[in-house]
Design a protein around this motif. Structure first.
Motif, PDB file in Angstrom:
ATOM      1  N   LEU A  80      21.245  -8.128 -35.423  1.00  0.00           N
ATOM      2  CA  LEU A  80      19.993  -8.724 -35.889  1.00  0.00           C
ATOM      3  C   LEU A  80      19.583  -9.876 -34.976  1.00  0.00           C
ATOM      4  O   LEU A  80      18.439  -9.957 -34.532  1.00  0.00           O
ATOM      5  N   LEU A  81      20.509 -10.761 -34.679  1.00  0.00           N
ATOM      6  CA  LEU A  81      20.203 -11.900 -33.814  1.00  0.00           C
ATOM      7  C   LEU A  81      19.813 -11.451 -32.409  1.00  0.00           C
ATOM      8  O   LEU A  81      18.950 -12.058 -31.779  1.00  0.00           O
ATOM      9  N   ASP A  82      20.405 -10.393 -31.918  1.00  0.00           N
ATOM     10  CA  ASP A  82      20.067  -9.878 -30.587  1.00  0.00           C
ATOM     11  C   ASP A  82      18.638  -9.372 -30.522  1.00  0.00           C
ATOM     12  O   ASP A  82      18.021  -9.369 -29.463  1.00  0.00           O
ATOM     13  N   ASN A  83      18.100  -8.937 -31.644  1.00  0.00           N
ATOM     14  CA  ASN A  83      16.728  -8.418 -31.684  1.00  0.00           C
ATOM     15  C   ASN A  83      15.692  -9.494 -31.977  1.00  0.00           C
ATOM     16  O   ASN A  83      14.495  -9.239 -31.899  1.00  0.00           O
ATOM     17  N   ALA A  84      16.141 -10.684 -32.332  1.00  0.00           N
ATOM     18  CA  ALA A  84      15.208 -11.773 -32.624  1.00  0.00           C
ATOM     19  C   ALA A  84      14.678 -12.358 -31.312  1.00  0.00           C
ATOM     20  O   ALA A  84      15.421 -12.463 -30.339  1.00  0.00           O
ATOM     21  N   PRO A  85      13.391 -12.750 -31.284  1.00  0.00           N
ATOM     22  CA  PRO A  85      12.839 -13.309 -30.054  1.00  0.00           C
ATOM     23  C   PRO A  85      13.493 -14.623 -29.651  1.00  0.00           C
ATOM     24  O   PRO A  85      13.624 -14.922 -28.474  1.00  0.00           O
ATOM     25  N   GLU A  86      13.923 -15.428 -30.651  1.00  0.00           N
ATOM     26  CA  GLU A  86      14.539 -16.712 -30.335  1.00  0.00           C
ATOM     27  C   GLU A  86      15.535 -17.073 -31.436  1.00  0.00           C
ATOM     28  O   GLU A  86      15.259 -16.906 -32.629  1.00  0.00           O
ATOM     29  N   THR A  87      16.698 -17.537 -31.036  1.00  0.00           N
ATOM     30  CA  THR A  87      17.718 -17.945 -32.005  1.00  0.00           C
ATOM     31  C   THR A  87      18.231 -19.336 -31.649  1.00  0.00           C
ATOM     32  O   THR A  87      18.071 -19.810 -30.526  1.00  0.00           O
ATOM     33  N   GLU A  88      18.835 -19.958 -32.651  1.00  0.00           N
ATOM     34  CA  GLU A  88      19.436 -21.274 -32.437  1.00  0.00           C
ATOM     35  C   GLU A  88      20.558 -21.458 -33.444  1.00  0.00           C
ATOM     36  O   GLU A  88      20.358 -21.280 -34.651  1.00  0.00           O
ATOM     37  N   ASN A  89      21.733 -21.778 -32.966  1.00  0.00           N
ATOM     38  CA  ASN A  89      22.909 -22.017 -33.822  1.00  0.00           C
ATOM     39  C   ASN A  89      23.179 -20.855 -34.770  1.00  0.00           C
ATOM     40  O   ASN A  89      23.501 -21.053 -35.944  1.00  0.00           O
ATOM     41  N   GLY A  90      23.016 -19.636 -34.300  1.00  0.00           N
ATOM     42  CA  GLY A  90      23.308 -18.464 -35.108  1.00  0.00           C
ATOM     43  C   GLY A  90      22.237 -18.121 -36.128  1.00  0.00           C
ATOM     44  O   GLY A  90      22.474 -17.317 -37.022  1.00  0.00           O
TER      45      GLY A  90
END
Length: 103
Positions: A80-90
């Motif tokens: 899921l996080l890999d498909n998000a445009p931007e992540t921060e601290n998980g």
């Protein structure tokens, strides 16, 4: 309510909705919004005496289920996080929609 809308009124409403338009877009939207307001004026003229208010178009009732948190696998979470445009601290980072203004 049949007052004509002007560019400043449309621009103000757009700003309240957190939208911004170019001058060309405003030129296009002002007459469109005036036409929409005119349609509402026509609806106000309809005699609805004796017509019961309608809260839904069908007799269907929402079927609710218990909201239960389920632990996901680390692999699914990372996908899921890999498909998000931007992540921060998980976590998935999204743009702010509330800027604290009172408008």
């Amino acid at each position: 309510m049949a007052a004509n809308l002007d560019r400043e009124q449309v621009k103000h409403v757009a700003e309240l909705a957190k939208l911004s338009f170019t001058d060309a877009e405003l030129d296009k939207f002002v007459p469109q919004l005036e036409a929409i307001v005119e349609l509402f004026d026509q609806l106000e003229e309809v005699d609805t005496t004796g017509v019961a208010p309608m809260t839904t178009a069908t007799d269907e009732v929402n079927v609710m289920r218990e909201d239960v948190a389920v632990k996901s696998s680390d692999e699914l979470r990372q996908a899921l996080l890999d498909n998000a445009p931007e992540t921060e601290n998980g976590l998935i980072k999204v743009p702010a929609i509330l800027d604290g203004s009172e408008d």
